[in-house]
Design a protein around this motif. Sequence first.
Motif, PDB file in Angstrom:
ATOM      1  N   TYR A 157       0.871  -1.177   0.000  1.00 24.27           N
ATOM      2  CA  TYR A 157       0.000   0.000   0.000  1.00 24.27           C
ATOM      3  C   TYR A 157       0.909   1.229   0.000  1.00 24.27           C
ATOM      4  O   TYR A 157       1.456   1.619   1.018  1.00 24.27           O
ATOM      5  N   GLU A 158       1.076   1.814  -1.181  1.00 16.81           N
ATOM      6  CA  GLU A 158       2.007   2.928  -1.354  1.00 16.81           C
ATOM      7  C   GLU A 158       1.249   4.249  -1.495  1.00 16.81           C
ATOM      8  O   GLU A 158       0.229   4.320  -2.183  1.00 16.81           O
ATOM      9  N   VAL A 159       1.775   5.285  -0.853  1.00 17.28           N
ATOM     10  CA  VAL A 159       1.123   6.599  -0.893  1.00 17.28           C
ATOM     11  C   VAL A 159       2.120   7.665  -1.357  1.00 17.28           C
ATOM     12  O   VAL A 159       3.326   7.454  -1.357  1.00 17.28           O
ATOM     13  N   GLU A 160       1.559   8.809  -1.726  1.00 20.19           N
ATOM     14  CA  GLU A 160       2.359   9.969  -2.093  1.00 20.19           C
ATOM     15  C   GLU A 160       1.637  11.216  -1.610  1.00 20.19           C
ATOM     16  O   GLU A 160       0.416  11.195  -1.384  1.00 20.19           O
ATOM     17  N   LEU A 161       2.377  12.301  -1.424  1.00 19.77           N
ATOM     18  CA  LEU A 161       1.755  13.571  -1.067  1.00 19.77           C
ATOM     19  C   LEU A 161       1.017  14.151  -2.273  1.00 19.77           C
ATOM     20  O   LEU A 161       1.502  14.086  -3.399  1.00 19.77           O
ATOM     21  N   TYR A 162      -0.156  14.730  -2.008  1.00 22.82           N
ATOM     22  CA  TYR A 162      -0.881  15.460  -3.049  1.00 22.82           C
ATOM     23  C   TYR A 162      -0.680  16.944  -2.780  1.00 22.82           C
ATOM     24  O   TYR A 162      -1.111  17.465  -1.735  1.00 22.82           O
TER      25      TYR A 162
ATOM     26  N   VAL B 293     -11.559  13.839  -4.365  1.00 26.40           N
ATOM     27  CA  VAL B 293     -11.813  13.160  -5.636  1.00 26.40           C
ATOM     28  C   VAL B 293     -10.616  13.300  -6.570  1.00 26.40           C
ATOM     29  O   VAL B 293     -10.106  12.310  -7.114  1.00 26.40           O
ATOM     30  N   ILE B 294     -10.130  14.518  -6.762  1.00 26.03           N
ATOM     31  CA  ILE B 294      -9.040  14.703  -7.724  1.00 26.03           C
ATOM     32  C   ILE B 294      -7.723  14.157  -7.182  1.00 26.03           C
ATOM     33  O   ILE B 294      -6.865  13.720  -7.963  1.00 26.03           O
ATOM     34  N   ALA B 295      -7.561  14.150  -5.850  1.00 27.04           N
ATOM     35  CA  ALA B 295      -6.374  13.510  -5.271  1.00 27.04           C
ATOM     36  C   ALA B 295      -6.424  12.002  -5.513  1.00 27.04           C
ATOM     37  O   ALA B 295      -5.391  11.368  -5.771  1.00 27.04           O
TER      38      ALA B 295
ATOM     39  N   ASP C 120      -1.621   3.884  -4.236  1.00 28.63           N
ATOM     40  CA  ASP C 120      -2.860   3.361  -3.643  1.00 28.63           C
ATOM     41  C   ASP C 120      -3.677   4.457  -2.979  1.00 28.63           C
ATOM     42  O   ASP C 120      -4.887   4.300  -2.783  1.00 28.63           O
ATOM     43  N   ASN C 121      -3.016   5.556  -2.611  1.00 29.67           N
ATOM     44  CA  ASN C 121      -3.714   6.650  -1.943  1.00 29.67           C
ATOM     45  C   ASN C 121      -2.810   7.868  -1.960  1.00 29.67           C
ATOM     46  O   ASN C 121      -1.624   7.780  -2.292  1.00 29.67           O
ATOM     47  N   CYS C 122      -3.373   9.006  -1.592  1.00 31.47           N
ATOM     48  CA  CYS C 122      -2.594  10.225  -1.429  1.00 31.47           C
ATOM     49  C   CYS C 122      -2.818  10.795  -0.034  1.00 31.47           C
ATOM     50  O   CYS C 122      -3.919  10.683   0.532  1.00 31.47           O
ATOM     51  N   LEU C 123      -1.780  11.412   0.494  1.00 23.24           N
ATOM     52  CA  LEU C 123      -1.873  12.146   1.748  1.00 23.24           C
ATOM     53  C   LEU C 123      -2.106  13.611   1.422  1.00 23.24           C
ATOM     54  O   LEU C 123      -1.453  14.172   0.537  1.00 23.24           O
ATOM     55  N   LEU C 124      -3.029  14.233   2.147  1.00 18.15           N
ATOM     56  CA  LEU C 124      -3.421  15.610   1.882  1.00 18.15           C
ATOM     57  C   LEU C 124      -2.719  16.569   2.840  1.00 18.15           C
ATOM     58  O   LEU C 124      -2.440  16.228   3.992  1.00 18.15           O
ATOM     59  N   LEU C 125      -2.462  17.775   2.354  1.00 18.31           N
ATOM     60  CA  LEU C 125      -1.816  18.833   3.129  1.00 18.31           C
ATOM     61  C   LEU C 125      -2.801  19.966   3.369  1.00 18.31           C
ATOM     62  O   LEU C 125      -3.692  20.213   2.549  1.00 18.31           O
ATOM     63  N   ASN C 126      -2.638  20.673   4.497  1.00 20.91           N
ATOM     64  CA  ASN C 126      -3.410  21.894   4.687  1.00 20.91           C
ATOM     65  C   ASN C 126      -2.600  23.083   4.172  1.00 20.91           C
ATOM     66  O   ASN C 126      -1.496  22.925   3.638  1.00 20.91           O
ATOM     67  N   GLU C 127      -3.164  24.280   4.310  1.00 25.98           N
ATOM     68  CA  GLU C 127      -2.514  25.465   3.740  1.00 25.98           C
ATOM     69  C   GLU C 127      -1.200  25.805   4.442  1.00 25.98           C
ATOM     70  O   GLU C 127      -0.388  26.579   3.925  1.00 25.98           O
ATOM     71  N   LYS C 128      -0.967  25.201   5.610  1.00 26.63           N
ATOM     72  CA  LYS C 128       0.305  25.398   6.319  1.00 26.63           C
ATOM     73  C   LYS C 128       1.346  24.358   5.912  1.00 26.63           C
ATOM     74  O   LYS C 128       2.410  24.278   6.508  1.00 26.63           O
TER      75      LYS C 128
ATOM     76  N   SER D  91       4.572  17.040  10.035  1.00 25.05           N
ATOM     77  CA  SER D  91       5.183  17.678   8.866  1.00 25.05           C
ATOM     78  C   SER D  91       5.550  16.606   7.846  1.00 25.05           C
ATOM     79  O   SER D  91       5.769  15.442   8.215  1.00 25.05           O
ATOM     80  N   PRO D  92       5.660  16.964   6.573  1.00 23.61           N
ATOM     81  CA  PRO D  92       6.072  15.981   5.559  1.00 23.61           C
ATOM     82  C   PRO D  92       7.421  15.345   5.864  1.00 23.61           C
ATOM     83  O   PRO D  92       7.661  14.187   5.505  1.00 23.61           O
TER      84      PRO D  92
END
Length: 281
Positions: A130-135, A157-159, A169-177, A232-233
């Motif tokens: 199960y591999e992820v990446e930052l969006y 949806v677009i991520a 398999d998925n993306c990790l989401l970031l906030n504006e910070k 943090s990333p």
Amino acid sequence: MVNFNGKILKDGTPFLNEQNRGLRYGDALFETIRVVNSKIFFWESHYLRLMASMRILRMEIPMDFTMEFLQGEIQKTITENGWQDQAVRIRLTVFREAGGLYTPTNKKVSYIIETKILESPFYTLTETDYEVELYKDHYVNSGLLSTLKSNNKILNVIAGVFAEENGYDNCLLLNEKKNVIEATNGNLFLVKGDTIKTPPVTEGCLNGILRKQLIEILKKTEELEFSEAVISPFELQKADELFLTNVISGITSITKYRKKEYGNTVARQLLGKLNAKARLI
């Protein structure tokens, strides 16, 4: 079978039109609920979140929208499908009734209850990769509205499309910070040594039902030190484990992020405690 305002309709029956405010403006909320052998998992938490969310969106809550009433409607829908002894996924959608443009002229609500069979009555840990990446194309705003389970999920949806197009398999989401807050379909937990943390809802992550249950478990787990703290990333590649939670799939271990691979020892331990808690319902 679908339950629309208490009426059981056959699948495929037209019952919405172009005036629907959920379609036009995303003026809707939903709860995704797990039911096993007619027992609703964590129903009180789902109900209280729905009521709080409706108040935040200034929807008019009907007098008969009690916990007992909605529970009965869910049970009725399951029974009409003949799935009383099955594991079932429920989606309960509440939307403001038609009227007005952006500003509604009618604050009353309607509801839809949908059902779908699940494979397992228990939460299980998948052993597949199960591999992820930052969006990073768009960011979630760290405000109260982002914590609601609303129909305004176009970023998710677009991520999800981005992940599929790029073999993740998925993306990790970031906030504006630029802090990591969640995945497209679940809350994020990070394990480093004997410490475990998840972003606070003030960062903009969903106020998840299973997140809440797992936090209660972690606060009673003496061998782990738990905190709600910013992620943090840069911390992702230093972690021993990363896993996601949602009320349908339970716990999903991330096995790879960029060049870093992760274990699932703590996730496996917590999964057993989560199943034990669910059985006590």
